[in-house]
Design a protein around this motif. Structure first.
Motif, PDB file in Angstrom:
ATOM      1  N   GLU A 341       0.831  -1.213   0.000  1.00 36.09           N
ATOM      2  CA  GLU A 341       0.000   0.000   0.000  1.00 36.09           C
ATOM      3  C   GLU A 341       0.865   1.263   0.000  1.00 36.09           C
ATOM      4  O   GLU A 341       0.535   2.250  -0.668  1.00 36.09           O
ATOM      5  N   ALA A 342       1.992   1.226   0.717  1.00 35.02           N
ATOM      6  CA  ALA A 342       2.906   2.372   0.710  1.00 35.02           C
ATOM      7  C   ALA A 342       3.513   2.561  -0.679  1.00 35.02           C
ATOM      8  O   ALA A 342       3.680   3.705  -1.142  1.00 35.02           O
ATOM      9  N   TRP A 343       3.830   1.480  -1.365  1.00 37.37           N
ATOM     10  CA  TRP A 343       4.365   1.578  -2.733  1.00 37.37           C
ATOM     11  C   TRP A 343       3.326   2.183  -3.675  1.00 37.37           C
ATOM     12  O   TRP A 343       3.668   3.016  -4.527  1.00 37.37           O
ATOM     13  N   GLN A 344       2.072   1.775  -3.546  1.00 34.93           N
ATOM     14  CA  GLN A 344       1.022   2.337  -4.396  1.00 34.93           C
ATOM     15  C   GLN A 344       0.922   3.851  -4.205  1.00 34.93           C
ATOM     16  O   GLN A 344       0.810   4.603  -5.187  1.00 34.93           O
ATOM     17  N   ASP A 345       0.961   4.289  -2.967  1.00 39.87           N
ATOM     18  CA  ASP A 345       0.891   5.733  -2.707  1.00 39.87           C
ATOM     19  C   ASP A 345       2.071   6.449  -3.356  1.00 39.87           C
ATOM     20  O   ASP A 345       1.902   7.536  -3.946  1.00 39.87           O
ATOM     21  N   TYR A 346       3.253   5.864  -3.245  1.00 36.99           N
ATOM     22  CA  TYR A 346       4.451   6.494  -3.817  1.00 36.99           C
ATOM     23  C   TYR A 346       4.391   6.504  -5.340  1.00 36.99           C
ATOM     24  O   TYR A 346       4.668   7.537  -5.974  1.00 36.99           O
ATOM     25  N   LEU A 347       3.997   5.376  -5.939  1.00 39.11           N
ATOM     26  CA  LEU A 347       4.008   5.275  -7.401  1.00 39.11           C
ATOM     27  C   LEU A 347       2.966   6.184  -8.038  1.00 39.11           C
ATOM     28  O   LEU A 347       3.280   6.989  -8.927  1.00 39.11           O
ATOM     29  N   TYR A 348       1.717   6.047  -7.586  1.00 39.15           N
ATOM     30  CA  TYR A 348       0.640   6.802  -8.227  1.00 39.15           C
ATOM     31  C   TYR A 348       0.584   8.254  -7.776  1.00 39.15           C
ATOM     32  O   TYR A 348       0.067   9.118  -8.490  1.00 39.15           O
ATOM     33  N   GLY A 349       1.145   8.520  -6.602  1.00 35.86           N
ATOM     34  CA  GLY A 349       1.131   9.898  -6.127  1.00 35.86           C
ATOM     35  C   GLY A 349       2.347  10.686  -6.548  1.00 35.86           C
ATOM     36  O   GLY A 349       2.324  11.922  -6.528  1.00 35.86           O
ATOM     37  N   LEU A 576      17.917  10.132 -14.856  1.00 35.39           N
ATOM     38  CA  LEU A 576      17.522  10.410 -13.476  1.00 35.39           C
ATOM     39  C   LEU A 576      18.746  10.447 -12.561  1.00 35.39           C
ATOM     40  O   LEU A 576      19.703   9.684 -12.740  1.00 35.39           O
ATOM     41  N   PRO A 577      18.718  11.307 -11.554  1.00 35.27           N
ATOM     42  CA  PRO A 577      19.833  11.354 -10.607  1.00 35.27           C
ATOM     43  C   PRO A 577      19.860  10.096  -9.748  1.00 35.27           C
ATOM     44  O   PRO A 577      18.837   9.433  -9.539  1.00 35.27           O
ATOM     45  N   ALA A 578      21.021   9.791  -9.205  1.00 36.29           N
ATOM     46  CA  ALA A 578      21.200   8.573  -8.407  1.00 36.29           C
ATOM     47  C   ALA A 578      20.274   8.573  -7.196  1.00 36.29           C
ATOM     48  O   ALA A 578      19.789   7.503  -6.784  1.00 36.29           O
ATOM     49  N   GLU A 579      20.009   9.750  -6.624  1.00 39.70           N
ATOM     50  CA  GLU A 579      19.167   9.826  -5.435  1.00 39.70           C
ATOM     51  C   GLU A 579      17.744   9.363  -5.732  1.00 39.70           C
ATOM     52  O   GLU A 579      17.117   8.673  -4.904  1.00 39.70           O
ATOM     53  N   LEU A 580      17.223   9.702  -6.906  1.00 39.06           N
ATOM     54  CA  LEU A 580      15.862   9.298  -7.251  1.00 39.06           C
ATOM     55  C   LEU A 580      15.784   7.801  -7.541  1.00 39.06           C
ATOM     56  O   LEU A 580      14.793   7.143  -7.202  1.00 39.06           O
ATOM     57  N   ILE A 581      16.812   7.268  -8.151  1.00 39.32           N
ATOM     58  CA  ILE A 581      16.827   5.828  -8.413  1.00 39.32           C
ATOM     59  C   ILE A 581      16.877   5.058  -7.095  1.00 39.32           C
ATOM     60  O   ILE A 581      16.185   4.048  -6.928  1.00 39.32           O
ATOM     61  N   MET A 582      17.666   5.509  -6.145  1.00 37.88           N
ATOM     62  CA  MET A 582      17.696   4.875  -4.830  1.00 37.88           C
ATOM     63  C   MET A 582      16.346   4.994  -4.133  1.00 37.88           C
ATOM     64  O   MET A 582      15.870   4.057  -3.474  1.00 37.88           O
ATOM     65  N   GLU A 583      15.702   6.130  -4.299  1.00 42.12           N
ATOM     66  CA  GLU A 583      14.382   6.329  -3.702  1.00 42.12           C
ATOM     67  C   GLU A 583      13.362   5.361  -4.291  1.00 42.12           C
ATOM     68  O   GLU A 583      12.539   4.769  -3.562  1.00 42.12           O
ATOM     69  N   MET A 584      13.397   5.168  -5.590  1.00 33.73           N
ATOM     70  CA  MET A 584      12.477   4.232  -6.237  1.00 33.73           C
ATOM     71  C   MET A 584      12.731   2.811  -5.750  1.00 33.73           C
ATOM     72  O   MET A 584      11.786   2.026  -5.539  1.00 33.73           O
TER      73      MET A 584
END
Length: 590
Positions: A341-349, A576-584
């Motif tokens: 559910e946390a992943w869904q919020d992150y992906l779609y939001g 994409l910057p490395a920080e965003l890839i790590m965040e994903m």
């Protein structure tokens, strides 16, 4: 040593290297001589059978002896007939009279034919005698050949199969099959599905489930220090565990600071705290062998406490103190649901609204009735995201990173997802979650454009376990620079088979760099030669998990399907910057 063995040496049938050293097989040779002479008693016959059963080397020697005995006895009989010897001389009892059924040689009939040919007078008698001698020699050579064939076949299928020289191997005693909130001491964190090798481990917090190769299952409750000794044996240094041992794993043993427990088909708990030991049996029975004091047999409902200097004493049962497999599984499902559910919020939001997003496939709305991979971006340059929906061909719905999520399995050579991504771009980023079962092909597709024309990228995995990315600088057939093949170091091996891994590659036109990432961490970075840089990229018709081209005029096609599953894939029109890839990665890891 019987005389026939020396005949073998003289005629060159048994070499010095094949012959046993003096005294090495004396008992066997003596029994074999008695066997040949027909003097083997019933007691010695049983003794000979026991020796043969217990030694593969002596079984081979016995087969050789039998084969050569038959051939040699036939040869000797024929030569004695030629030299006027007795026509009725008996054959050796062990060789012909007791010959192995392995040889269908009727020596008596052969002797009769030999006698008849010699008894008939004629001017060709010596010619016939020479033929008989040649035939006898042929039997000896044939017997030797048959022996080599038989022993070769038996050696190719040994009774106790060992590890072949060219057979791939792995190491491990138990599998880490599940965990909740597990934190491990040390630099290396065991992964779910990983085989754990012999040695010490420290679970600082959380729960971890180990499945031993013998079949026993152990749930560790941190903080716990333990040591793996064998597939049937472990040691608890401190902490708490609960073991479930099926009949196939009876005898499973756990060493304790003050003794050991040996399972007799049971479910039990063990706790070690500052030298104090507590053992509880929830089902079945086990043996407790303290260092001091008598052995005890504990059955269901019994518990024992042992303290330094105090000895073992009966204790009360507290089963709820020890987490079992079912409870761990329930906690894992609750955790998975929360993470999903946390992943869904992150992906779609967030991700689905990213300004540079070209295409996003969450693999979250799969249906066998509607063979479509939905594009989950809100919109693409004013175009409805549904225009980028993919058509699923062959690939089947399978389990995703969490219990509540699905993925697509690519197993057959024709499996793929077909899609079209219009537009022209510059820099690019590809990222996905993949579960690789094996890398069977030289090239294993993640995302490949159809024809690999000018400006089109290819993103795939090599059989060697490396990420391979390239963009074509010229049209096919045109002269010009070759494409720059950016190949990462090896990141995948068979230990990672069946595990989810996050892969990402960025293609940066401004810096002329290609960077590969695995699980959020940079794997490699390299600069593209200026003459090979492609400033304008495009995708067009493409496939996920396979390659639609090249095809021939008939129905042949290149096989580049991925053997595994894909769960979430995204394409961006920037590096994409490395920080965003790590965040994903962190928001999507199972």
């Amino acid at each position: 040593m019987c005389s026939k063995t020396h005949v073998y040496r003289r005629v060159g049938i048994m070499s010095e290297s094949e012959f046993p050293k003096p005294g090495e097989f004396a008992s066997f040779e003596e029994l074999l001589c008695d066997y040949d002479a027909g003097d083997l008693t019933e007691e010695n016959a049983e003794r000979l059978r026991g020796i043969i059963r217990g030694s593969a080397e002596l079984r081979k020697r016995f087969v050789e002896h039998q084969l050569i005995s038959v051939a040699l006895s036939n040869a000797i009989g024929s030569l004695e007939s030629l030299s006027g010897g007795s026509d009725d001389a008996p054959l050796p009892a062990g060789s012909a009279g007791q010959q192995s059924p392995l040889l269908a040689v009727d020596i008596a009939a052969e002797n009769e034919r030999t006698k008849a040919s010699i008894s008939r007078p004629g001017r060709n008698a010596w010619h016939r005698m020479m033929l008989a001698a040649a035939a006898s020699l042929f039997l000896i050579v044939g017997a030797r050949w048959l022996y080599l064939e038989v022993t070769s076949a038996s050696e190719s299928q040994p009774e106790n199969l060992g590890i072949l020289d060219d057979e791939p191997t792995a190491r491990g005693l138990a599998i880490l099959s599940n965990s909740v909130g597990a934190q491990w001491a040390g630099e290396k964190t065991p992964l779910i599905g990983e085989a754990l090798t012999r040695g010490k481990f420290a679970l600082t917090e959380g729960l971890a489930q180990l499945e031993f190769f013998c079949g026993a299952t152990v749930v560790l409750d941190g903080p716990t220090e333990f040591e793996l000794l064998s597939p049937m044996h472990a040691r608890v240094l401190s902490g708490r565990l609960r073991a479930e041992v099926p009949p196939a794993a009876r005898g499973f043993t756990i060493d304790l600071p003050d003794g050991r427990v040996i399972d007799l088909g049971t479910e039990f708990g063990v706790e070690v705290d500052q030298g104090n030991t507590n053992i509880q049996v929830f089902d079945g029975k086990l043996e407790y062998l303290p260092e001091s004091g008598p052995k005890r047999l504990l059955t269901a409902g019994e518990a024992v406490a042992n303290s330094p200097g105090g000895g073992a004493r009966d204790d009360s049962l507290t089963p709820n103190k020890f987490v079992d497999v079912a409870s761990l599984s329930a906690r894992a499902q609750e955790r998975d649901k929360a993470n999903y559910e946390a992943w869904q919020d992150y992906l779609y939001g967030g991700v689905s609204k990213h300004a540079s997003l070209v295409a996003l496939y969450a693999f979250d709305s799969l249906s066998d009735q509607h063979r479509r991979l939905v594009c989950d971006a809100t919109s693409i340059s004013g175009m409805p995201a549904s225009e980028l929906d993919g058509a699923i061909v062959g690939a089947q719905q399978g389990p995703g990173r969490w219990t509540h999520k699905s993925a697509l399995q690519f197993k057959h050579p024709g499996d793929r997802v077909r899609l079209v991504v219009p537009g022209k771009f510059s820099s690019l980023t590809f990222c996905c979650w993949a579960r690789i079962d094996s890398l069977d092909r030289q090239y294993n597709s993640l995302f490949l454009t159809d024809g690999y024309n000018q400006g089109e990228p290819h993103w795939q995995l090599l059989k060697s376990g490396q990420i391979y990315f390239s963009v074509r600088p010229t049209e096919p057939g045109q002269t010009g620079p070759r494409d720059h093949k950016s190949i990462s170091p090896v990141f995948w091996n068979t230990k990672m088979s069946g595990k989810w891994v996050h892969l990402a590659t960025t293609y940066d036109v401004e810096t002329r760099e290609v960077v590969h990432y695995v699980n959020g961490d940079e794997l490699s970075r390299e600069t593209i030669p200026a003459e090979m840089l492609v400033a304008e990229t495009r995708i067009g018709a493409a496939s996920i998990g396979n390659w639609a081209q090249p095809t021939q005029t008939d129905d042949e096609f290149a096989i580049r399907n991925l053997n595994g599953s894909i769960d979430e894939l995204a394409v961006f029109s920037e590096a994409l910057p490395a920080e965003l890839i790590m965040e994903m990665y962190r928001n999507g890891r199972p």
